[in-house]
Write an enzyme that holds these catalytic residues in place. Structure first.
Site, mmCIF file in Angstrom:
data_model
loop_
_atom_site.group_PDB
_atom_site.id
_atom_site.type_symbol
_atom_site.label_atom_id
_atom_site.label_comp_id
_atom_site.label_asym_id
_atom_site.label_seq_id
_atom_site.Cartn_x
_atom_site.Cartn_y
_atom_site.Cartn_z
ATOM 1 N N SER A 113 39.024 42.806 34.233
ATOM 2 C CA SER A 113 40.219 42.030 33.920
ATOM 3 C C SER A 113 41.476 42.893 33.923
ATOM 4 O O SER A 113 41.777 43.517 34.923
ATOM 5 C CB SER A 113 40.016 41.313 32.589
ATOM 6 N N HIS A 114 42.146 42.960 32.794
ATOM 7 C CA HIS A 114 43.427 43.670 32.717
ATOM 8 C C HIS A 114 43.253 45.144 32.370
ATOM 9 O O HIS A 114 44.239 45.862 32.283
ATOM 10 C CB HIS A 114 44.283 43.009 31.648
ATOM 11 N N ASP A 277 46.918 38.579 35.285
ATOM 12 C CA ASP A 277 46.240 39.843 34.998
ATOM 13 C C ASP A 277 45.438 40.340 36.197
ATOM 14 O O ASP A 277 45.497 39.755 37.286
ATOM 15 C CB ASP A 277 45.350 39.695 33.760
ATOM 16 N N ASP A 279 42.376 40.239 37.248
ATOM 17 C CA ASP A 279 41.457 39.378 37.987
ATOM 18 C C ASP A 279 41.962 37.946 38.135
ATOM 19 O O ASP A 279 41.232 37.078 38.607
ATOM 20 C CB ASP A 279 40.057 39.388 37.344
ATOM 21 N N ASP A 281 42.886 35.551 35.966
ATOM 22 C CA ASP A 281 42.573 34.404 35.106
ATOM 23 C C ASP A 281 43.559 34.244 33.945
ATOM 24 O O ASP A 281 43.513 33.248 33.234
ATOM 25 C CB ASP A 281 41.117 34.448 34.614
ATOM 26 N N ARG A 282 44.446 35.210 33.752
ATOM 27 C CA ARG A 282 45.438 35.062 32.666
ATOM 28 C C ARG A 282 46.809 34.746 33.241
ATOM 29 O O ARG A 282 47.073 34.997 34.415
ATOM 30 C CB ARG A 282 45.547 36.364 31.862
ATOM 31 N N LYS A 376 39.171 30.511 33.222
ATOM 32 C CA LYS A 376 40.599 30.283 33.031
ATOM 33 C C LYS A 376 41.314 30.668 34.318
ATOM 34 O O LYS A 376 40.763 31.407 35.135
ATOM 35 C CB LYS A 376 41.112 31.064 31.828
HETATM 36 C C1 VG1 Z 1 39.513 39.064 25.162
HETATM 37 C C2 VG1 Z 1 40.271 37.834 24.693
HETATM 38 C C3 VG1 Z 1 39.490 36.571 25.006
HETATM 39 C C4 VG1 Z 1 39.185 36.531 26.511
HETATM 40 C C5 VG1 Z 1 38.473 37.791 26.921
HETATM 41 C C6 VG1 Z 1 38.236 37.863 28.404
HETATM 42 O O1 VG1 Z 1 38.291 39.174 24.471
HETATM 43 O O2 VG1 Z 1 40.532 37.920 23.312
HETATM 44 O O3 VG1 Z 1 40.243 35.469 24.597
HETATM 45 O O4 VG1 Z 1 38.395 35.422 26.822
HETATM 46 O O5 VG1 Z 1 39.254 38.941 26.556
HETATM 47 O O6 VG1 Z 1 39.415 37.700 29.129
HETATM 48 P P1 VG1 Z 1 38.087 40.161 23.217
HETATM 49 O O7 VG1 Z 1 36.666 40.019 22.814
HETATM 50 O O8 VG1 Z 1 38.465 41.536 23.664
HETATM 51 O O9 VG1 Z 1 39.049 39.689 22.174
HETATM 52 V V1 VG1 Z 1 39.641 38.559 30.553
HETATM 53 O O10 VG1 Z 1 41.046 37.997 31.292
HETATM 54 O O11 VG1 Z 1 39.734 40.076 29.930
HETATM 55 O O12 VG1 Z 1 38.266 38.317 31.432
HETATM 56 CO CO CO Z 2 41.205 38.470 33.178
#
Ligand code: VG1
Ligand code: CO
Length: 543
Positions: A113-114, A277, A279, A281-282, A376
């Site tokens: 992700s990010h 972000d 990937d 999805d944000r 998302k």
């Molecule tokens: C975080 C966010 C959560 C999101 C997850 C994956 O998880 O709080 O809301 O679904 O990242 O998003 P955590 O357990 O670190 O709070 V992504 O865009 O990083 O795949």
């Molecule tokens: Co992401």
């Protein structure tokens, strides 16, 4: 062609977190590491044999090697057909869409992700099931257990497939098809939104700026916003995905997307500024001199959904993760539909989406989406906002202003304490859990505590149960404090403290968020003792 059985030994640390298995690149580069995890998936999801599999990633460092590894494993496990995004690039929501479209038995997505990328950065692998959703908890648990006893994996040796050119090739009996990872996703967006109306709005001179942060959404945003909707070429910036995301931190928030924020709050800003972000999805939404918090964005999309063709007359309910602001609950009340409260992580929405119980859902972590995929979707949110702007003729400020004067405002912030020693984070959680039962009835400036517990969830569709999903302290409707430990980090432990304060429509609706929340932050410290127990004077990051 012969399937080779390669002997291996288990790694002890392959338990997936909130969203797949995320580790430092160096961890994934260990011999057999990725193979073990992926073979564990093949061992648990037998229907992959003879079926279609989707493969892609956010383009980060090690993506290309990982794709070649999975191709050999897919052939070794007798997958019939693998669909790979050209260049290995497929955004997370687009991958979910491809799984649905091709009725694949699953998909592997390479993303952290990010989290920053590069040789010293992070890598991750996520398995999505048929239907496009992330593997549910009971499956990730089985995969983890399998990874603890794995003794061999199966491959077909092959020098590698050219993933930069579209077309088909074979490894053993497995057909590998390299496709344009953007086209089907763009078609899906075209079906949901009023592209003509958005194009006309852009043509009329309304300006937008989309920052892809050198990550996966660049090609998607170019194709959709520029090629299909006619935005000027310079409306999409940092659009070429780079293996290290340009050295940046592709997390669309006020801190990591600062150059975009400066534009939105500068002189003559575009009408909509947005970013995604790593990937895809944000999303972050900014108007002229205004930032729309993710919880508000969810509520505003929910309240205005009827101007979007794909949602008109077909919204059955909403869902938000527990820490996400309760702004959307009020919209649900007004519309007479249900709003579900789930644990953090998109996978918990999937059953609700499948069952038609929720149509639009979101998380405070800049994630919004709907039943069009099972992830998302950053660009979806941007297009939803564009559709609303084009259709209503209002700007972002006006939409937010009228929303708050109808519903009141949920001031909201998340305070992250990153890279804590695991023991310290554990101690904060444990201490708070101990005092939780005695908090109800206690009075603070924010009001009286009406509920304090550890959040657990019973899935209304399949009855599965999840415990320990965050500690919450509720002051009736007026405020909430939530504390939980992150499940996506790769170094040390991260505590997330979520603060929410409700101001009714006749209250002060235009305060700076930090000022509106400052008394609640003081109360939170008193109750949770994060600073005291960790020695941290302030959070690492406030979003
Ligand atoms: C975080 C966010 C959560 C999101 C997850 C994956 O998880 O709080 O809301 O679904 O990242 O998003 P955590 O357990 O670190 O709070 V992504 O865009 O990083 O795949
Ligand atoms: Co992401």
């Amino acid at each position: 062609m012969a399937v080779l059985q390669i002997a291996t030994q288990p790694f002890a640390d392959q338990r997936p977190g909130t969203s797949g298995l995320r580790k430092k690149v160096k961890v994934f580069q260990q011999p057999h590491y990725l193979e073990n995890f992926v073979q564990s998936v093949f061992d648990c999801v037998e229907e992959l044999a003879g079926a279609t599999l989707v493969l892609g990633g956010d383009g980060r460092y090690h993506n290309r090697e990982a794709i070649q590894t999975i191709l050999r494993l897919a052939a070794g496990n007798r997958v019939a057909h693998v669909i790979v995004g050209q260049g290995g690039i497929v955004s997370t929501p687009a991958a979910s869409n491809l799984i649905r479209l091709h009725e694949a038995a699953g998909g592997f997505l390479f993303t952290a992700s990010h989290n920053p990328a590069g040789p010293d950065g992070d890598f991750g692998v996520k398995f999505n099931i048929a239907g496009g959703g992330q593997a549910p908890e009971n499956l990730t648990q089985r995969i983890y257990e399998q990874s603890r006893s794995i003794q061999r994996y199966r491959v077909v040796e092959h020098p590698g497939i050219d993933i930069d050119r579209r077309g088909a090739a074979k490894i053993g009996d497995t057909m590998i098809e390299v496709i344009d990872g953007v086209a089907d996703y763009a078609k899906l967006m075209e079906r949901l939104f009023n592209f003509d109306r958005i194009a006309a709005w852009l043509k009329a001179g309304h300006l937008i700026r989309y920052d892809a942060l050198h990550a996966v959404t660049g090609p998607y945003a170019r194709r959709i916003l520029v090629d299909l909707l006619g935005a000027p070429g310079d409306a999409v910036v940092n659009a070429i995905p780079l293996e290290d995301f340009g050295g940046g931190h592709p997390d669309p928030n006020l801190v990591y997307a600062k150059p975009l924020v400066d534009i939105a709050f500068g002189k003559d800003p575009p009408e909509l500024c947005a970013a995604s972000d790593g990937d895809g999805d944000r999303n972050m939404i900014l108007g002229r001199h205004i930032f729309i918090s993710p919880g508000d964005s969810l509520a505003m999309l929910a309240a205005n959904h009827s101007v979007i063709p794909g949602y008109k007359n077909r919204v059955h309910g909403f869902a938000r993760s527990m820490p996400t602001s309760r702004a959307v609950d009020q919209v649900a009340d007004k519309l007479g539909v249900k709003c579900y409260e789930t644990p953090t992580g998109w996978k918990f929405f999937c059953n609700l989406l499948d069952a038609g119980k929720a149509t639009i859902c979101g998380e405070e972590s800049f994630g919004t989406g709907s039943d069009h995929t099972r992830e998302k979707d950053g660009l979806w949110a941007v297009l939803a906002w564009l559709n609303i702007l084009a259709e209503t003729g209002k700007d972002v400020q006006a939409i937010a202003g009228s929303h708050w004067s109808d519903f009141g405002r949920h001031y909201y912030a998340r305070h992250d304490y990153e890279a804590l020693p695991g023991a310290d984070a554990g101690a904060v959680m444990k201490e708070l859990e101990l005092v939780l039962p005695r908090l109800v009835g206690k009075q603070f400036d924010a009001g009286t505590i009406t509920q304090s517990d550890s959040f657990s969830y019973d899935d209304p569709v399949d009855g599965s149960h999840a415990e320990g999903q965050g500690l919450r302290i509720v002051f009736g409707r007026s405020a909430r404090i939530v504390l939980r430990q992150s499940g996506t980090g790769t170094s040390g432990a991260t505590l997330r403290l979520y603060l929410e304060r409700y101001e009714s429509p006749d209250g002060i609706l235009d305060q700076p968020v930090n000022i509106a929340l400052s008394p609640l932050a003081t109360i939170a410290e008193k109750i949770t003792r994060i600073g005291e127990l960790t020695g941290r004077k302030s959070p690492t990051l406030v979003t």
